[in-house]
Design a protein around this motif. Structure first.
Motif, PDB file in Angstrom:
ATOM      1  N   LYS A   1      30.840  -7.754 -33.265  1.00  0.00           N
ATOM      2  CA  LYS A   1      31.614  -7.493 -31.988  1.00  0.00           C
ATOM      3  C   LYS A   1      32.708  -8.342 -32.246  1.00  0.00           C
ATOM      4  O   LYS A   1      33.980  -7.965 -31.508  1.00  0.00           O
ATOM      5  CB  LYS A   1      30.848  -7.788 -30.859  1.00  0.00           C
ATOM      6  CG  LYS A   1      31.123  -7.133 -29.684  1.00  0.00           C
ATOM      7  CD  LYS A   1      30.247  -7.348 -28.427  1.00  0.00           C
ATOM      8  CE  LYS A   1      30.668  -7.683 -27.297  1.00  0.00           C
ATOM      9  NZ  LYS A   1      30.343  -9.084 -26.570  1.00  0.00           N
ATOM     10  N   GLY A   2      32.795  -9.535 -32.542  1.00  0.00           N
ATOM     11  CA  GLY A   2      33.925 -10.536 -32.813  1.00  0.00           C
ATOM     12  C   GLY A   2      35.239  -9.820 -33.381  1.00  0.00           C
ATOM     13  O   GLY A   2      36.196 -10.170 -33.142  1.00  0.00           O
ATOM     14  N   GLN A   3      34.751  -9.078 -34.272  1.00  0.00           N
ATOM     15  CA  GLN A   3      35.593  -8.423 -35.136  1.00  0.00           C
ATOM     16  C   GLN A   3      36.870  -7.653 -34.198  1.00  0.00           C
ATOM     17  O   GLN A   3      37.920  -7.631 -34.308  1.00  0.00           O
ATOM     18  CB  GLN A   3      35.174  -7.626 -36.280  1.00  0.00           C
ATOM     19  CG  GLN A   3      34.649  -8.476 -37.383  1.00  0.00           C
ATOM     20  CD  GLN A   3      35.696  -9.263 -38.282  1.00  0.00           C
ATOM     21  OE1 GLN A   3      36.758  -8.645 -38.630  1.00  0.00           O
ATOM     22  NE2 GLN A   3      35.160 -10.572 -38.297  1.00  0.00           N
TER      23      GLN A   3
ATOM     24  N   GLU B   1      37.036  -7.784 -30.994  1.00  0.00           N
ATOM     25  CA  GLU B   1      37.507  -8.770 -30.002  1.00  0.00           C
ATOM     26  C   GLU B   1      38.861  -9.432 -30.712  1.00  0.00           C
ATOM     27  O   GLU B   1      39.936  -9.383 -29.946  1.00  0.00           O
ATOM     28  CB  GLU B   1      36.661  -9.919 -29.386  1.00  0.00           C
ATOM     29  CG  GLU B   1      35.458  -9.240 -28.695  1.00  0.00           C
ATOM     30  CD  GLU B   1      34.734 -10.446 -28.291  1.00  0.00           C
ATOM     31  OE1 GLU B   1      34.739 -11.261 -28.459  1.00  0.00           O
ATOM     32  OE2 GLU B   1      33.919  -9.819 -27.147  1.00  0.00           O
ATOM     33  N   ALA B   2      38.809  -9.611 -31.857  1.00  0.00           N
ATOM     34  CA  ALA B   2      39.714 -10.325 -32.613  1.00  0.00           C
ATOM     35  C   ALA B   2      40.921  -9.559 -32.845  1.00  0.00           C
ATOM     36  O   ALA B   2      42.142  -9.834 -32.523  1.00  0.00           O
ATOM     37  CB  ALA B   2      39.501 -10.810 -33.974  1.00  0.00           C
ATOM     38  N   ALA B   3      40.648  -8.336 -33.041  1.00  0.00           N
ATOM     39  CA  ALA B   3      41.789  -7.107 -33.397  1.00  0.00           C
ATOM     40  C   ALA B   3      42.398  -6.549 -32.059  1.00  0.00           C
ATOM     41  O   ALA B   3      43.611  -6.456 -31.874  1.00  0.00           O
ATOM     42  CB  ALA B   3      41.024  -5.732 -34.000  1.00  0.00           C
TER      43      ALA B   3
ATOM     44  N   LEU C   1      39.351  -9.691 -22.287  1.00  0.00           N
ATOM     45  CA  LEU C   1      38.294  -9.280 -23.134  1.00  0.00           C
ATOM     46  C   LEU C   1      37.122  -9.010 -22.073  1.00  0.00           C
ATOM     47  O   LEU C   1      36.223  -8.393 -22.602  1.00  0.00           O
ATOM     48  CB  LEU C   1      38.079 -10.557 -24.170  1.00  0.00           C
ATOM     49  CG  LEU C   1      38.683 -10.394 -25.360  1.00  0.00           C
ATOM     50  CD1 LEU C   1      38.295 -11.459 -26.347  1.00  0.00           C
ATOM     51  CD2 LEU C   1      38.949  -9.077 -26.038  1.00  0.00           C
TER      52      LEU C   1
ATOM     53  N   PHE D   1      38.866 -18.159 -31.330  1.00  0.00           N
ATOM     54  CA  PHE D   1      37.631 -17.817 -31.035  1.00  0.00           C
ATOM     55  C   PHE D   1      36.796 -19.069 -31.613  1.00  0.00           C
ATOM     56  O   PHE D   1      37.097 -19.689 -32.804  1.00  0.00           O
ATOM     57  CB  PHE D   1      37.172 -16.570 -31.646  1.00  0.00           C
ATOM     58  CG  PHE D   1      37.624 -15.537 -30.916  1.00  0.00           C
ATOM     59  CD1 PHE D   1      37.107 -14.713 -30.077  1.00  0.00           C
ATOM     60  CD2 PHE D   1      38.740 -14.845 -31.643  1.00  0.00           C
ATOM     61  CE1 PHE D   1      37.866 -13.756 -29.407  1.00  0.00           C
ATOM     62  CE2 PHE D   1      39.419 -13.786 -31.201  1.00  0.00           C
ATOM     63  CZ  PHE D   1      38.909 -13.228 -30.107  1.00  0.00           C
TER      64      PHE D   1
ATOM     65  N   PHE E   1      35.850 -17.879 -35.024  1.00  0.00           N
ATOM     66  CA  PHE E   1      36.954 -17.682 -36.138  1.00  0.00           C
ATOM     67  C   PHE E   1      37.373 -16.315 -35.965  1.00  0.00           C
ATOM     68  O   PHE E   1      38.414 -16.014 -35.689  1.00  0.00           O
ATOM     69  CB  PHE E   1      36.928 -18.351 -37.503  1.00  0.00           C
ATOM     70  CG  PHE E   1      36.067 -19.267 -37.748  1.00  0.00           C
ATOM     71  CD1 PHE E   1      35.986 -20.638 -36.704  1.00  0.00           C
ATOM     72  CD2 PHE E   1      35.241 -19.525 -38.790  1.00  0.00           C
ATOM     73  CE1 PHE E   1      35.118 -21.705 -37.128  1.00  0.00           C
ATOM     74  CE2 PHE E   1      34.188 -20.573 -38.906  1.00  0.00           C
ATOM     75  CZ  PHE E   1      34.384 -21.748 -38.179  1.00  0.00           C
ATOM     76  N   ASN E   2      36.272 -15.529 -36.228  1.00  0.00           N
ATOM     77  CA  ASN E   2      36.561 -14.119 -36.223  1.00  0.00           C
ATOM     78  C   ASN E   2      37.525 -13.574 -37.195  1.00  0.00           C
ATOM     79  O   ASN E   2      38.470 -12.553 -36.887  1.00  0.00           O
ATOM     80  CB  ASN E   2      36.884 -13.569 -34.657  1.00  0.00           C
ATOM     81  CG  ASN E   2      35.526 -13.406 -34.110  1.00  0.00           C
ATOM     82  OD1 ASN E   2      34.557 -13.789 -34.578  1.00  0.00           O
ATOM     83  ND2 ASN E   2      35.643 -13.296 -32.700  1.00  0.00           N
ATOM     84  N   LEU E   3      37.728 -14.246 -38.226  1.00  0.00           N
ATOM     85  CA  LEU E   3      38.749 -13.621 -39.275  1.00  0.00           C
ATOM     86  C   LEU E   3      38.296 -12.399 -39.777  1.00  0.00           C
ATOM     87  O   LEU E   3      37.141 -12.298 -39.942  1.00  0.00           O
ATOM     88  CB  LEU E   3      38.903 -14.836 -40.473  1.00  0.00           C
ATOM     89  CG  LEU E   3      39.614 -16.154 -40.091  1.00  0.00           C
ATOM     90  CD1 LEU E   3      39.750 -16.829 -41.298  1.00  0.00           C
ATOM     91  CD2 LEU E   3      41.010 -15.729 -39.461  1.00  0.00           C
ATOM     92  N   PHE E   4      39.273 -11.618 -40.269  1.00  0.00           N
ATOM     93  CA  PHE E   4      38.879 -10.491 -40.751  1.00  0.00           C
ATOM     94  C   PHE E   4      38.333 -10.661 -42.433  1.00  0.00           C
ATOM     95  O   PHE E   4      39.195 -10.751 -43.073  1.00  0.00           O
ATOM     96  CB  PHE E   4      40.095  -9.283 -40.723  1.00  0.00           C
ATOM     97  CG  PHE E   4      40.675  -9.098 -39.433  1.00  0.00           C
ATOM     98  CD1 PHE E   4      39.831  -8.808 -38.299  1.00  0.00           C
ATOM     99  CD2 PHE E   4      41.712  -9.173 -39.154  1.00  0.00           C
ATOM    100  CE1 PHE E   4      40.195  -8.874 -37.057  1.00  0.00           C
ATOM    101  CE2 PHE E   4      42.272  -9.185 -37.999  1.00  0.00           C
ATOM    102  CZ  PHE E   4      41.656  -8.852 -36.756  1.00  0.00           C
TER     103      PHE E   4
ATOM    104  N   ARG F   1      46.920 -17.035 -37.659  1.00  0.00           N
ATOM    105  CA  ARG F   1      47.104 -15.596 -37.233  1.00  0.00           C
ATOM    106  C   ARG F   1      47.628 -15.357 -35.846  1.00  0.00           C
ATOM    107  O   ARG F   1      48.249 -14.439 -35.513  1.00  0.00           O
ATOM    108  CB  ARG F   1      45.778 -14.797 -37.496  1.00  0.00           C
ATOM    109  CG  ARG F   1      45.591 -13.631 -36.853  1.00  0.00           C
ATOM    110  CD  ARG F   1      44.163 -12.882 -37.124  1.00  0.00           C
ATOM    111  NE  ARG F   1      43.020 -13.480 -36.205  1.00  0.00           N
ATOM    112  CZ  ARG F   1      42.081 -13.302 -36.271  1.00  0.00           C
ATOM    113  NH1 ARG F   1      41.304 -12.279 -37.234  1.00  0.00           N
ATOM    114  NH2 ARG F   1      40.983 -13.982 -35.608  1.00  0.00           N
TER     115      ARG F   1
END
Lengths: 274, 269
Positions: A169-171, A173-175, B69, B102, B105-108, B168
């Motif tokens: 889910k964090g993906q 949220e980051a996007a 969010l 975060f 991190f929540n990097l892609f 980022r």
């Protein structure tokens, strides 16, 4: 025994390691004995004649094996595309916020995962008879694509749904935090990751479809529509010899083994990527 | 350090500077659980605000309400003049001007460090690719990761990943940075690098809201510390007032617990 007093009392007979070694030796002896007996007892001349007769191999290779191989590929590839499109739609329905979509997709998936593919194929084969005037386009290809694709879609839907849900889910949220609208976040962030996750299981699905395309033999195919199984079976029964079926079977392996190898490679890569 | 404190004390009083974030009577419930029970505060341009408090006190939820969010149940949140709680607000545009970092991190993971820093610039800000790449390289260098542009997140340590995540966010040229426990998921020896990047950002005048458990960082860098408990702001003020001489009972308990656990980890202090 120069070992210290802590050592257990001296054993009589062989140690566990020696016993294990002895057991392995016995297993080898049994194996070798079985092979020797087989070599002596079997009528190799006869076996060679039934499974690998050279003139039959030649006949099988020259009387239309290429067409049959091509048909097998066309049947399974078409069914795979149908299944992939249907499976993706079903997966999105399963994840929909509109409850009836979820129900419909759920019922579809449970129904077609529970049915034999052969029944579905037979049903589609008989549809034009039952509904006079109904024509399935590209017959017999269309019939096979539809029938096998409809079944495959049910399996693929679950795979694709799991792939989408496996993206954390964090993906999203980051996007979204970068200002991406929901659609862009899905397209650029979620789906590429979900796709990577589901490539190995979907390739497995393709392997299953290559094998399931053999079910097409049940349809009254004209020679132009023969796939490997039907082709091999016809030649085998007219000649009372199994060689054509063996050749047909080897052709399946030529398709499926590289795919299996590919799946293994992809899985290793997927493990490394995370 | 004490110089920095007197420095902030002599700056003009908060109300005279521009407000970057205004929160007014913010409530947020998850089901029947009310996590935020009426939060009001104003964050000004250039201010570094550290939000501290026990887990479950609502500090992360408050931060996530600023960039929506989490959808607030009631109350108003105004970010850089736009009321994000207004249903007609273009939240994507506001978010593109807000950096978020975060805890995880929540990097892609499917694109490399450079692409992580360009994807938002290209797809949201519509910057040309070359310009985005230059900007990304600058920011990666700034967080100490020059030369690691082509590394994928999985090839980086936690501390490096978090610094890419900061780069980022910075690549969008945000007017405000939100940090949600940025060092909580890191091995202790990697925390320092991330904090020093944040310290540098603060010294450049970036407006920052930092949810953190790093009291030394709060004491040193924050212009203001907000202590939350039970969904309310209990105490807020300058770090030396709030942290050095805590008057409120719950804050005292919280700080002493934190101290104790720190001593247990490192008995040499």
């Amino acid at each position: 025994m120069s070992v210290s007093t802590l050592a257990p009392p001296a054993r009589r007979g062989p140690s566990p390691r020696q016993r294990a070694k002895r057991r392995r030796l016995i297993q080898y002896v049994v194996l070798v004995a079985a092979i020797v007996v087989l070599l002596l007892v079997a009528d190799w001349q006869q076996i060679g004649q039934v499974f690998f007769r050279s003139d039959m191999i030649y006949a099988t290779l020259t009387q239309g094996l290429g067409t049959a191989l091509l048909n097998t590929i066309i049947y399974s590839a078409g069914a795979f595309i149908f299944g992939l499109v249907g499976g993706t739609i079903l997966a999105l329905m399963r994840l929909s916020s509109v409850a009836p979509y979820r129900w419909i997709a759920g019922i579809y998936i449970e129904l077609f995962r529970g049915l034999p593919a052969l029944i579905v194929l037979l049903a589609f084969g008989l549809l034009p008879l039952a509904f006079s005037g109904l024509i399935i386009p590209f017959d017999p290809y269309g019939t096979v694509w539809l029938a096998l694709g409809i079944v495959a879609a049910a399996y693929m839907a679950e795979t694709i749904r799991a792939g989408i849900q496996a993206v954390p889910k964090g993906q999203v949220e980051a996007a979204r935090s970068l200002g991406m609208p929901a659609g862009v976040a899905s397209r650029k962030i979620v789906l590429p990751q979900a796709f990577r996750i589901v490539i190995p299981p979907l390739t497995n699905e393709l392997i299953l479809l290559v094998k399931d395309s053999s079910l097409a033999y049940i349809l009254g195919l004209s020679a132009a529509g023969y796939e490997l199984t039907k082709y091999g079976r016809d030649l085998s029964s007219t000649n009372a010899n199994l060689t054509p079926l063996v050749v047909a079977g080897l052709c399946y392996l030529v398709i499926t083994l590289p795919l299996t190898f590919l799946v293994q490679r992809l899985e290793v890569r997927a493990m490394r990527g995370r | 350090m004490s110089e920095a404190v007197t420095d902030t004390a002599t700056t003009p009083s908060a109300g005279q500077r521009d407000a970057v974030v205004e929160v007014l009577d913010l409530h947020k419930s998850f089901g029947s659980v009310e996590v935020l029970k009426g939060i009001s505060t104003v964050i000004h341009r250039g201010e570094v605000v550290c939000v501290i408090g026990p887990s479950g006190s609502g500090k992360s939820t408050l931060l996530r309400c600023v960039n929506l969010l989490e959808e607030p149940t009631s109350g108003r949140v105004v970010v850089m003049g736009e009321e994000v709680t207004d249903p007609d607000c273009d939240i994507d545009r506001v978010r593109s001007n807000l950096g978020m970092v975060f805890q995880q991190f929540n990097l892609f993971p499917h694109i490399n460090a450079l692409q992580n820093c360009t994807i938002g610039q290209i797809s949201v800000l519509k910057r040309p690719k070359e310009e985005a790449a230059t900007k990304a390289q600058e920011n990666l260098a700034k967080v100490g990761l020059a030369g690691r542009e082509s590394a994928f997140p999985a090839q980086l340590s936690g501390g490096q990943q978090q610094r890419v995540a900061i780069a980022r966010a910075l690549s969008m040229d945000p007017g405000l940075m939100l940090f949600d426990e940025p060092t909580s998921a890191l091995d202790p020896e990697l925390v320092g690098d991330v904090l020093s990047v944040m310290r540098e950002l603060a010294s450049e005048g970036m407006t920052m809201i930092v949810v953190t458990h790093e009291m030394a960082f709060a004491r040193e860098v924050a212009d203001r510390v907000i202590f939350m408990d039970g969904g309310r702001i209990i105490v807020e003020g300058k770090p030396d007032e709030v942290l050095e001489a805590p008057r409120h009972e719950r804050l005292k308990t919280f700080l002493s617990r934190l101290d104790n656990s720190r001593r247990r980890e490192r008995p040499d202090i």
